[in-house]
Design an enzyme around this catalytic site. Structure first.
Site, PDB file in Angstrom:
ATOM      1  CG  HIS A   1      -1.742  -1.247   1.339  1.00 59.19           C
ATOM      2  ND1 HIS A   1      -1.272  -2.351   2.015  1.00 59.19           N
ATOM      3  CD2 HIS A   1      -2.967  -1.576   0.866  1.00 59.19           C
ATOM      4  CE1 HIS A   1      -2.190  -3.315   1.963  1.00 59.19           C
ATOM      5  NE2 HIS A   1      -3.216  -2.873   1.264  1.00 59.19           N
TER       6      HIS A   1
ATOM      7  N   GLY B   1      -4.191  12.085   8.526  1.00 60.41           N
ATOM      8  CA  GLY B   1      -5.133  11.144   7.940  1.00 60.41           C
ATOM      9  C   GLY B   1      -5.426  11.493   6.484  1.00 60.41           C
TER      10      GLY B   1
ATOM     11  NE  ARG C   1      -5.551  -0.658  -1.878  1.00 59.96           N
ATOM     12  CZ  ARG C   1      -6.408  -1.598  -1.545  1.00 59.96           C
ATOM     13  NH1 ARG C   1      -7.401  -1.326  -0.714  1.00 59.96           N
ATOM     14  NH2 ARG C   1      -6.297  -2.818  -2.022  1.00 59.96           N
TER      15      ARG C   1
ATOM     16  N   GLY D   1      -3.332  15.494  13.291  1.00 58.68           N
ATOM     17  CA  GLY D   1      -4.719  15.315  12.889  1.00 58.68           C
ATOM     18  C   GLY D   1      -5.661  16.259  13.602  1.00 58.68           C
TER      19      GLY D   1
ATOM     20  CG  MET E   1     -11.946   8.378  14.118  1.00 54.46           C
ATOM     21  SD  MET E   1     -12.996   8.345  12.638  1.00 54.46           S
ATOM     22  CE  MET E   1     -13.378   6.608  12.520  1.00 54.46           C
TER      23      MET E   1
ATOM     24  CG  ASP F   1     -15.625  18.357  15.835  1.00 54.97           C
ATOM     25  OD1 ASP F   1     -15.587  17.571  16.781  1.00 54.97           O
ATOM     26  OD2 ASP F   1     -15.259  18.067  14.682  1.00 54.97           O
TER      27      ASP F   1
END
Length: 238
Positions: free
Chosen positions: A4, A20, A43, A88, A179, A203
């Site tokens: 990958h 991310g 990808r 992130g 995440m 947020d």
């Protein structure tokens, strides 16, 4: 060659930032690296290598969630990367957090099944590398960037069906939800490499109405976070 991250050993620096978002990886490379060279597009997981203030540095997108992040980190380890810093966004879980605040993660509650699989379903506390935590705090203070240091939680779901879970995490002192960090910290331990996470509050998800940062404010906050991450990642690579 990994499947990958289709690159060869030596294509990536020993220090690598892990956003991310592939477009954030591209933005970091084009905005901060001298002579960035794209190393991966498989990808859509864009990766770049260059230098920052004369020091080698890479950036590689992980995609969303622990399973994708684990694949990318495992393959980067195969390619010789030794120092990982996630850059992130996160949802703030403490009511005193402001949009755009910087969080330096100490630990990441593994509210995901990827870490569970890696540790054989035993209790485990994914923990960031202390040298990187200390370096990030120092780097943030150097540029006058306020930060919060503490535990976060890595969740498998963005659209959480459990309406009360954010409040329960908040009451336990968890600063924010994202995440990916829990598996990055776990792999850091298992593969004997360094891993940390710097997060921008995009947020706030407790107490009152959901608040979301504007795109312009987010860009500014991510720039501040990126400067701290670059200084931290390259601290010992003169």
């Amino acid at each position: 060659m990994p499947i990958h991250v289709r690159a060869n050993p030596g294509d990536y620096a020993e220090a690598c930032l892990l956003p991310g978002d592939p477009l954030r990886a591209q933005y970091i490379a084009e905005s901060y690296f001298d002579e960035p060279v794209q190393k991966n597009s498989e990808r859509g997981l864009l990766g770049f290598t260059g230098t920052w203030e004369g020091r080698p540095i890479s950036v590689q997108a992980t995609g969303m969630g622990c399973p994708s992040a684990a694949i990318v980190m495992e393959e980067l380890v195969q390619l010789g990367v030794k120092r990982f810093i996630r850059v992130g966004t996160c949802g703030g879980l403490q009511p005193d957090l402001q949009l755009g605040d910087l969080i330096v993660a100490l630990t990441a509650v593994p509210a995901d099944r990827t870490v569970e699989t890696y540790v054989g379903h035993e209790p485990h506390c994914p923990t960031a590398d202390w040298q990187l935590i200390h370096g990030a705090v120092h780097a943030a203070k150097e540029i006058g960037q306020h930060m919060r240091v503490g535990p976060i939680v890595s969740s498998d779901v963005f659209y959480n069906p459990d309406d009360g879970q954010y409040e329960r995490w908040s009451q336990r002192g968890v600063l924010a939800v994202e995440m990916e960090a829990s598996v990055l910290f776990t792999l850091g331990a298992l593969r004997s490499v360094q891993a940390a996470a710097l997060l921008t509050v995009s947020d706030v998800v407790v107490e009152g109405e959901f608040q979301r940062i504007s795109d312009e404010e987010l860009r500014g906050a991510v720039d501040r976070m990126t400067r701290v991450a670059l200084a931290t990642a390259t601290a010992d690579s003169h």
